[in-house]
Design a protein around this motif. Structure first.
Motif, mmCIF file in Angstrom:
data_model
loop_
_atom_site.group_PDB
_atom_site.id
_atom_site.type_symbol
_atom_site.label_atom_id
_atom_site.label_comp_id
_atom_site.label_asym_id
_atom_site.label_seq_id
_atom_site.Cartn_x
_atom_site.Cartn_y
_atom_site.Cartn_z
ATOM 1 N N SER A 1 0.814 -1.219 0.000
ATOM 2 C CA SER A 1 0.000 0.000 0.000
ATOM 3 C C SER A 1 0.848 1.269 0.000
ATOM 4 N N TYR A 2 2.126 1.139 0.290
ATOM 5 C CA TYR A 2 3.027 2.299 0.268
ATOM 6 C C TYR A 2 3.118 2.907 -1.134
ATOM 7 N N LYS A 3 2.770 2.119 -2.142
ATOM 8 C CA LYS A 3 2.807 2.610 -3.529
ATOM 9 C C LYS A 3 1.966 3.881 -3.690
ATOM 10 N N TRP A 4 0.860 3.972 -2.979
ATOM 11 C CA TRP A 4 -0.005 5.153 -3.083
ATOM 12 C C TRP A 4 0.702 6.387 -2.521
ATOM 13 N N LEU A 5 1.379 6.213 -1.400
ATOM 14 C CA LEU A 5 2.115 7.331 -0.795
ATOM 15 C C LEU A 5 3.302 7.741 -1.667
ATOM 16 N N ARG A 6 3.978 6.756 -2.249
ATOM 17 C CA ARG A 6 5.108 7.072 -3.127
ATOM 18 C C ARG A 6 4.634 7.853 -4.355
ATOM 19 N N SER A 7 3.499 7.483 -4.919
ATOM 20 C CA SER A 7 2.944 8.234 -6.051
ATOM 21 C C SER A 7 2.588 9.656 -5.632
ATOM 22 N N LEU A 8 2.024 9.785 -4.435
ATOM 23 C CA LEU A 8 1.689 11.116 -3.927
ATOM 24 C C LEU A 8 2.961 11.936 -3.699
ATOM 25 N N GLN A 9 4.022 11.290 -3.219
ATOM 26 C CA GLN A 9 5.308 11.979 -3.032
ATOM 27 C C GLN A 9 5.881 12.430 -4.379
ATOM 28 N N ALA A 10 5.734 11.603 -5.416
ATOM 29 C CA ALA A 10 6.212 11.987 -6.749
ATOM 30 C C ALA A 10 5.437 13.205 -7.254
ATOM 31 N N THR A 11 4.142 13.235 -6.994
ATOM 32 C CA THR A 11 3.329 14.380 -7.391
ATOM 33 C C THR A 11 3.729 15.624 -6.605
ATOM 34 N N ALA A 12 3.969 15.478 -5.309
ATOM 35 C CA ALA A 12 4.408 16.614 -4.489
ATOM 36 C C ALA A 12 5.751 17.136 -4.986
ATOM 37 N N GLY A 13 6.646 16.238 -5.373
ATOM 38 C CA GLY A 13 7.931 16.653 -5.928
ATOM 39 C C GLY A 13 7.767 17.413 -7.229
ATOM 40 N N ALA A 14 6.831 16.954 -8.056
ATOM 41 C CA ALA A 14 6.553 17.642 -9.321
ATOM 42 C C ALA A 14 5.983 19.035 -9.060
ATOM 43 N N MET A 15 5.135 19.144 -8.049
ATOM 44 C CA MET A 15 4.569 20.452 -7.689
ATOM 45 C C MET A 15 5.676 21.429 -7.304
ATOM 46 N N ALA A 16 6.662 20.938 -6.583
ATOM 47 C CA ALA A 16 7.772 21.798 -6.149
ATOM 48 C C ALA A 16 8.638 22.214 -7.338
ATOM 49 N N GLU A 17 8.805 21.320 -8.308
ATOM 50 C CA GLU A 17 9.642 21.612 -9.473
ATOM 51 C C GLU A 17 8.928 22.470 -10.513
ATOM 52 N N VAL A 18 7.611 22.396 -10.528
ATOM 53 C CA VAL A 18 6.831 23.132 -11.533
ATOM 54 C C VAL A 18 5.798 23.995 -10.815
ATOM 55 N N PRO A 19 6.254 25.082 -10.175
ATOM 56 C CA PRO A 19 5.303 25.966 -9.489
ATOM 57 C C PRO A 19 4.430 26.696 -10.515
ATOM 58 N N GLY A 20 3.258 27.064 -10.080
ATOM 59 C CA GLY A 20 2.354 27.773 -10.984
ATOM 60 C C GLY A 20 1.402 26.847 -11.711
ATOM 61 N N VAL A 21 1.609 25.537 -11.571
ATOM 62 C CA VAL A 21 0.703 24.549 -12.161
ATOM 63 C C VAL A 21 -0.037 23.880 -11.018
ATOM 64 N N GLN A 22 -1.349 23.751 -11.158
ATOM 65 C CA GLN A 22 -2.133 23.047 -10.143
ATOM 66 C C GLN A 22 -2.097 21.553 -10.464
ATOM 67 N N TRP A 23 -1.589 20.760 -9.531
ATOM 68 C CA TRP A 23 -1.489 19.319 -9.693
ATOM 69 C C TRP A 23 -2.631 18.665 -8.932
ATOM 70 N N VAL A 24 -3.413 17.846 -9.612
ATOM 71 C CA VAL A 24 -4.509 17.122 -8.988
ATOM 72 C C VAL A 24 -4.130 15.636 -8.980
ATOM 73 N N SER A 25 -3.964 15.078 -7.780
ATOM 74 C CA SER A 25 -3.596 13.670 -7.656
ATOM 75 C C SER A 25 -4.865 12.824 -7.666
ATOM 76 N N VAL A 26 -4.894 11.834 -8.535
ATOM 77 C CA VAL A 26 -6.042 10.934 -8.666
ATOM 78 C C VAL A 26 -5.540 9.508 -8.481
ATOM 79 N N GLY A 27 -6.111 8.812 -7.506
ATOM 80 C CA GLY A 27 -5.676 7.435 -7.252
ATOM 81 C C GLY A 27 -6.860 6.549 -6.981
#
Length: 186
Positions: free
Chosen positions: A160-186
């Motif tokens: 089940s950690y896979k869901w958290l890792r995907s969310l962490q990847a999305t959070a990392g993308a948010m930090a690298e690409v500010p100004g874009v709204q990232w919506v995580s869907v799982g």
């Protein structure tokens, strides 16, 4: 350059020969996506090179995915809102008797394969921009039926950690690409 060179310009491989090989394999598979490897590679030399590449323990998925993720983030910058969608797919290889290292896919014995949990970025119109994260694993057949021990495991050791890792990847993308709204869907 072409799109393959652009996509893999920052690929993390130890030498130029391996970088050229991944680009050649990508072009071959793109030209023939539904074909088996021998048909996609279309010459004996390309086929031998592809199998050598796939069997090279010095090549890992994170190194291959790195450049593509960077290009995915670059494409995401062009949109106000992007969807970061993640889900798990089971790869059932029960009919491939020669395959090794497979795990069990379900509570039923005899279903052999592995799992892929990927996070793919899309526009709100459904246009795919690329892969943000990909996780693969095989369940140990010797652990079959021992799910009662799951409560004793740390979260990082659970599937089940896979869901958290995907969310962490999305959070990392948010930090690298500010100004874009990232919506995580799982």
């Amino acid at each position: 350059g072409d799109w393959v060179e652009e996509e893999f310009q920052d690929v993390r491989l130890p030498n130029l020969a391996k970088k050229k090989r991944v680009m050649s394999i990508t072009r071959d598979f793109f030209a023939s996506p539904a074909s088996p490897i021998p048909m996609a590679c279309n010459t004996g030399a390309k086929l031998k090179g592809a199998y050598r590449f796939f069997g090279d323990e010095g090549v890992n998925s994170a190194d291959l995915l790195h450049s593509h993720v960077q290009q995915t983030l670059k494409r995401a910058k062009e949109y106000n809102v992007v969807l970061s969608i993640n889900d798990t797919t089971s790869m059932n290889l029960s009919n491939h008797e020669a395959a090794e290292g497979l795990g069990c896919l379900s509570t039923e014995q005899g279903e052999d394969g592995y799992f892929l949990h990927d996070t793919v970025v899309f526009t709100t119109d459904g246009i795919p921009l690329g892969v943000l994260d990909a996780q693969t694993w095989a369940r140990n057949p010797e652990e079959h039926g021992k799910r009662v021990k799951r409560k004793q495991k740390r979260i990082e050791e659970k599937e089940s950690y896979k869901w958290l890792r995907s969310l962490q990847a999305t959070a990392g993308a948010m930090a690298e690409v500010p100004g874009v709204q990232w919506v995580s869907v799982g």
